[in-house]
Design an enzyme around this catalytic site. Structure first.
Site, PDB file in Angstrom:
ATOM      1  N   GLU A   1     -20.185   2.990 -67.504  1.00  0.00           N
ATOM      2  CA  GLU A   1     -18.614   3.041 -67.537  1.00  0.00           C
ATOM      3  C   GLU A   1     -18.224   4.610 -67.240  1.00  0.00           C
ATOM      4  OE1 GLU A   1     -17.596  -0.757 -70.716  1.00  0.00           O
ATOM      5  OE2 GLU A   1     -18.195   1.253 -71.411  1.00  0.00           O
TER       6      GLU A   1
ATOM      7  N   ASN B   1     -18.114  -2.575 -75.138  1.00  0.00           N
ATOM      8  CA  ASN B   1     -18.422  -2.444 -76.510  1.00  0.00           C
ATOM      9  C   ASN B   1     -17.220  -3.249 -77.309  1.00  0.00           C
ATOM     10  OD1 ASN B   1     -20.616  -1.118 -76.922  1.00  0.00           O
ATOM     11  ND2 ASN B   1     -19.535   0.788 -77.093  1.00  0.00           N
TER      12      ASN B   1
HETATM   13  N1  CAA Z   1     -36.880   3.494 -72.689  1.00  0.00           N
HETATM   14  C1  CAA Z   1     -37.298   3.406 -71.729  1.00  0.00           C
HETATM   15  N2  CAA Z   1     -37.610   2.196 -71.039  1.00  0.00           N
HETATM   16  C2  CAA Z   1     -37.614   1.100 -71.667  1.00  0.00           C
HETATM   17  C3  CAA Z   1     -37.149   1.170 -73.023  1.00  0.00           C
HETATM   18  C4  CAA Z   1     -36.653   2.344 -73.610  1.00  0.00           C
HETATM   19  N3  CAA Z   1     -36.387   2.509 -74.904  1.00  0.00           N
HETATM   20  N4  CAA Z   1     -37.267  -0.263 -73.855  1.00  0.00           N
HETATM   21  C5  CAA Z   1     -37.725  -0.932 -72.687  1.00  0.00           C
HETATM   22  N5  CAA Z   1     -37.996  -0.185 -71.459  1.00  0.00           N
HETATM   23  C6  CAA Z   1     -38.561  -0.624 -70.278  1.00  0.00           C
HETATM   24  C7  CAA Z   1     -39.876  -1.286 -70.516  1.00  0.00           C
HETATM   25  O1  CAA Z   1     -40.699   0.130 -70.410  1.00  0.00           O
HETATM   26  C8  CAA Z   1     -39.803  -2.035 -69.318  1.00  0.00           C
HETATM   27  O2  CAA Z   1     -40.149  -1.437 -68.156  1.00  0.00           O
HETATM   28  P1  CAA Z   1     -40.952  -2.059 -66.788  1.00  0.00           P
HETATM   29  O3  CAA Z   1     -40.143  -3.352 -66.619  1.00  0.00           O
HETATM   30  O4  CAA Z   1     -40.777  -0.911 -65.886  1.00  0.00           O
HETATM   31  O5  CAA Z   1     -42.260  -2.308 -67.411  1.00  0.00           O
HETATM   32  C9  CAA Z   1     -38.597  -2.917 -69.146  1.00  0.00           C
HETATM   33  O6  CAA Z   1     -37.741  -1.728 -70.072  1.00  0.00           O
HETATM   34  C10 CAA Z   1     -38.430  -3.985 -70.161  1.00  0.00           C
HETATM   35  O7  CAA Z   1     -38.990  -3.810 -71.485  1.00  0.00           O
HETATM   36  P2  CAA Z   1     -40.057  -4.677 -72.239  1.00  0.00           P
HETATM   37  O8  CAA Z   1     -40.941  -5.494 -71.245  1.00  0.00           O
HETATM   38  O9  CAA Z   1     -40.779  -3.900 -73.237  1.00  0.00           O
HETATM   39  O10 CAA Z   1     -38.892  -5.486 -73.090  1.00  0.00           O
HETATM   40  P3  CAA Z   1     -37.832  -6.473 -72.617  1.00  0.00           P
HETATM   41  O11 CAA Z   1     -38.106  -7.210 -71.320  1.00  0.00           O
HETATM   42  O12 CAA Z   1     -37.698  -7.450 -74.013  1.00  0.00           O
HETATM   43  O13 CAA Z   1     -36.336  -5.406 -72.314  1.00  0.00           O
HETATM   44  C11 CAA Z   1     -34.706  -4.481 -72.998  1.00  0.00           C
HETATM   45  C12 CAA Z   1     -35.911  -4.774 -73.311  1.00  0.00           C
HETATM   46  C13 CAA Z   1     -34.552  -3.842 -71.633  1.00  0.00           C
HETATM   47  C14 CAA Z   1     -34.147  -3.669 -73.956  1.00  0.00           C
HETATM   48  C15 CAA Z   1     -33.899  -5.890 -72.947  1.00  0.00           C
HETATM   49  O14 CAA Z   1     -34.251  -6.511 -74.345  1.00  0.00           O
HETATM   50  C16 CAA Z   1     -32.560  -5.810 -73.051  1.00  0.00           C
HETATM   51  O15 CAA Z   1     -31.883  -5.917 -71.854  1.00  0.00           O
HETATM   52  N6  CAA Z   1     -31.745  -5.839 -74.149  1.00  0.00           N
HETATM   53  C17 CAA Z   1     -30.093  -5.835 -74.109  1.00  0.00           C
HETATM   54  C18 CAA Z   1     -29.980  -4.186 -74.608  1.00  0.00           C
HETATM   55  C19 CAA Z   1     -28.367  -4.039 -74.504  1.00  0.00           C
HETATM   56  O16 CAA Z   1     -27.745  -4.947 -74.668  1.00  0.00           O
HETATM   57  N7  CAA Z   1     -28.106  -2.748 -74.480  1.00  0.00           N
HETATM   58  C20 CAA Z   1     -26.622  -2.424 -74.659  1.00  0.00           C
HETATM   59  C21 CAA Z   1     -26.234  -2.237 -75.998  1.00  0.00           C
HETATM   60  S1  CAA Z   1     -24.751  -1.597 -76.098  1.00  0.00           S
HETATM   61  C22 CAA Z   1     -24.921   0.046 -75.788  1.00  0.00           C
HETATM   62  O17 CAA Z   1     -25.763   0.476 -75.721  1.00  0.00           O
HETATM   63  C23 CAA Z   1     -23.367   0.725 -75.916  1.00  0.00           C
HETATM   64  C24 CAA Z   1     -23.041   1.564 -77.053  1.00  0.00           C
HETATM   65  O18 CAA Z   1     -22.237   2.326 -77.027  1.00  0.00           O
HETATM   66  C25 CAA Z   1     -23.206   0.896 -78.251  1.00  0.00           C
END
Ligand code: CAA
Length: 489
Positions: free
Chosen positions: A154, A192
C-alpha cells in the site's frame, strides 16, 4: 525530476523490517539495515539469514544468489550511516512518539533529496510527515507479513506529499516485484481496516463462546478458502501489533467493532504476542487436534430441511438407519438460520441439532440451548462420515462463517461507497495482501447481493450491532435488482 532509488535504509529489523530488507536486496538494491543495539541487530541478521536459508533449502535460491543478496545488506546500529540513502523506510514499533523521534532524526541525517517512508500499519502518515522539514517527501509504504511472500504494497500519500512521488514509489514497488495500491491517509488504509475489523470480530465471537478457536479457524480456512484462520493469522501478525492497530482504528472511528477484544489485551499483557514469542492464541507446545472419532453409534437419524434427501441418502449409504423426526434418536435440521424454534416444537427437543453445509468441506453443527451433548457429538460424527469437518457452534444468526464474512463484505461496500478506494483496488489489496482467494466484491458477486443483504439483516436483528445493518448502497442495489456492484454506471 525522476528519482533513482539505489541505496535504501531500513530502520527496525524485526519480522517486517528484516523481510522488507530482504525484498529490497533481492531486487538488487543496496540496503543499510539499522537496529537500536547490537543484540537486536544480530536478531535482524538472523531473520535475513534464516529466510534466505529456507529459500536455499527449498531450491528457490542458489548458494551464490543467497550470498549476493546477503552481501547487499550492511548492518549497523548508527542512523548516521543513512546519510546517503535515496530512500529510508522505517519498521519500528507502532508507537507514534517513537516514529516522530525517528523521523526528526532521519530528517536531520538524510540528504535533502531522500524520500522517507513509513511501514506503519495504521498510524497517521500525515502526522509523521509533519515532524519533518520535508513533508512533501514522506509517504507510507506498507508491506504485508511475510514481506518476501505477500505481493501487495500500500502506497500512502498525504495532503502534503509532492505531486508524482506516490507514482514513483509505486514504480519502485513494481521493481521489487510487488503490486502497489495507492491510497490516501486513513487509519488502517485498505487492508487493515477490513482485515483487523474481521479478526477482532472473530476474537469477540470466541469470547462470547459462539465457537471455539479451532472451530472458527477451520470455518474460515476450509469454509471460505482463506489461507489461515483468524487466530492463526492474529498469531502471525502479532497480537501486540493487532491490538495497536485496533486502538488506532477505534480512536478514529469510535466504532465499537474496532475496540480490541479484551482477550487481545489479556494475551498481550501476559506476553503472549503470537508466533514471535512462541505463543498467542495457539501455543507451540500444544498437541495436534483431536483424533477423528470412530463411527458414531446412532440408532436412527432424521434429516429435515432443504437438501435433506441427499444427506439422508449419504447417511443411509454409510449404514445409518434413517427415520422420521418423531421416531429418530437424532434429528438433523439443515438450515441457514437458528433452529431453536423448530426444536421447541418437537416432543424431545434435546435431539435436534442444526446443520449448515458451507462449501464442500465443512458443516456448521449448531447446538441450541436445549440440545444434548450426546446429540451434538453424534452429529459431529455424522458430519465426518460424509467427509466434512464439523464446526461446532451455538445456534445464533448466521452461525460462524457468514457471521464473520458478511460484515466484512459490508465494510468493503462502505469503504468503496465512501470514495476511499476503487473496487478493483480493494479486491486486489485483499487478494495480494492477505492471500484471499477472491476479493470482497468478487465474493459478493459469487454469493449474491441479496443473500448477503438478508444475512446482514439477520445479523443486525440478532446482535443489534449498528454496523451489521446492510450498507445503504447494498440495500439499494438489491432493491433496484442490480446483480453486481460492478454493473454500476
Ligand atoms: N519468510 C519468507 N518466506 C516465507 C515465510 C516467511 N516468513 N513464510 C512462508 N514463506 C514462503 C515459503 O518459503 C513458501 O515459499 P515457496 O512457495 O517458494 O516454497 C511460501 O511462502 C509458502 O509457504 P508455506 O508452504 O510454508 O506455507 P503456506 O502455503 O501455508 O503459506 C503464508 C504461508 C504465505 C503465510 C500463507 O499462509 C498466507 O498467505 N497467509 C496469510 C498471510 C496474511 O494474511 N498476511 C497479511 C497479514 S496483515 C499484515 O501483515 C499487515 C499489518 O500491518 C498487520
Amino acid at each position: 525530476m525522476t528519482r533513482s532509488f539505489e541505496k535504501v535504509g531500513v530502520v527496525g529489523l524485526g519480522t517486517m523490517g528484516a523481510g522488507i530488507a530482504e525484498v529490497f536486496a533481492r531486487a538488487g538494491l543496496g540496503v543499510t539495515g539499522v537496529e537500536a543495539d547490537p543484540a537486536a541487530l544480530e536478531r535482524g541478521r538472523g531473520h535475513l539469514e534464516g529466510s534466505t536459508g529456507r529459500a536455499l533449502a527449498k531450491g528457490r535460491l542458489t548458494e551464490a544468489e543467497r550470498a549476493e543478496i546477503l552481501g547487499r545488506v550492511t548492518f549497523t546500529t548508527s542512523l548516521e550511516d543513512l546519510a546517503d540513502a535515496d530512500l529510508v523506510i522505517e519498521a519500528i514499533p507502532e508507537v507514534m512518539d517513537f516514529k516522530r523521534a525517528l523521523f526528526t532524526d532521519l530528517d536531520r541525517i538524510c540528504k535533502p533529496s531522500a524520500v522517507l517512508a513509513t511501514n506503519t500499519s495504521s498510524l497517521s502518515v500525515t502526522e509523521i510527515a509533519a515532524t519533518t522539514a520535508r513533508p512533501g517527501q514522506v509517504v507510507g509504504m506498507h508491506f504485508f507479513n511475510p514481506a518476501p511472500v505477500m505481493k501487495l504494497v500500500e502506497v500512502i500519500h498525504t495532503v502534503t506529499t509532492e505531486d508524482g512521488l506516490a507514482e514513483e514509489v509505486a514504480a519502485l514497488a513494481r521493481r521489487l516485484g510487488k503490486t502497489p495500491v495507492s491510497v490516501g491517509d486513513r487509519a488502517g488504509f485498505v487492508v487493515n481496516r477490513l482485515l483487523l475489523t474481521y479478526l477482532n470480530h472473530a476474537a469477540v465471537l470466541l469470547e462470547n463462546g459462539l465457537a471455539a478457536r479451532d472451530d472458527i479457524d477451520a470455518a474460515m480456512k476450509l469454509g471460505v478458502g482463506l489461507p489461515m484462520g483468524p487466530f492463526t493469522l492474529l498469531d502471525l501478525i502479532g497480537l501486540d501489533t493487532s491490538y495497536e492497530v485496533l486502538c488506532v482504528l477505534f480512536q478514529e472511528s469510535r466504532d465499537r467493532r474496532h475496540a480490541p477484544a479484551p482477550i487481545l489485551r489479556e494475551l498481550v499483557t501476559a506476553g503472549l504476542l503470537g508466533r514471535k514469542t512462541g505463543g498467542g492464541f495457539h501455543r507451540e507446545e500444544e498437541p495436534g487436534g483431536p483424533p477423528p472419532t470412530a463411527k458414531p453409534s446412532v440408532g436412527s437419524v432424521a434429516v429435515l430441511g432443504e437438501g435433506a434427501e441427499e444427506l439422508a441418502a449419504k447417511l443411509a449409504d454409510a449404514g445409518f438407519k434413517t427415520a422420521s423426526a418423531e421416531a429418530a434418536d437424532v434429528v438433523v435440521a439443515l438450515s441457514r438460520n437458528p433452529v431453536i424454534e423448530l426444536a421447541a416444537g418437537l416432543p424431545r427437543p434435546e435431539r435436534l441439532v442444526g446443520l449448515h453445509l458451507v462449501g464442500d468441506r465443512i458443516a456448521e453443527v449448531a447446538s441450541t440451548a436445549l440440545t444434548s451433548s450426546e446429540a451434538a457429538r453424534a452429529v459431529e460424527g455424522l458430519v465426518r462420515i460424509v467427509g466434512r469437518t464439523p464446526v461446532r457452534c451455538k445456534d445464533r444468526a448466521e452461525f460462524v462463517v457468514d457471521a464473520l464474512l458478511y460484515p466484512y463484505l459490508n465494510d468493503a461496500v462502505r469503504m468503496y461507497d465512501s470514495g476511499y478506494a476503487a473496487i478493483e483496488d480493494i479486491d486486489s489489496a485483499m487478494k495480494l495482501g492477505c492471500g484471499y482467494p477472491s476479493g470482497p466484491f468478487e465474493m459478493l458477486d459469487e454469493l449474491g447481493l441479496e443473500t448477503v443483504r438478508d444475512g446482514l439483516r439477520a445479523l443486525y436483528a440478532e446482535y443489534r450491532e449498528p454496523s451489521f445493518a446492510p450498507a445503504p448502497l447494498l440495500d439499494q442495489l438489491v432493491t433496484a435488482g442490480v446483480r453486481s456492484i460492478r454493473d454500476l454506471p
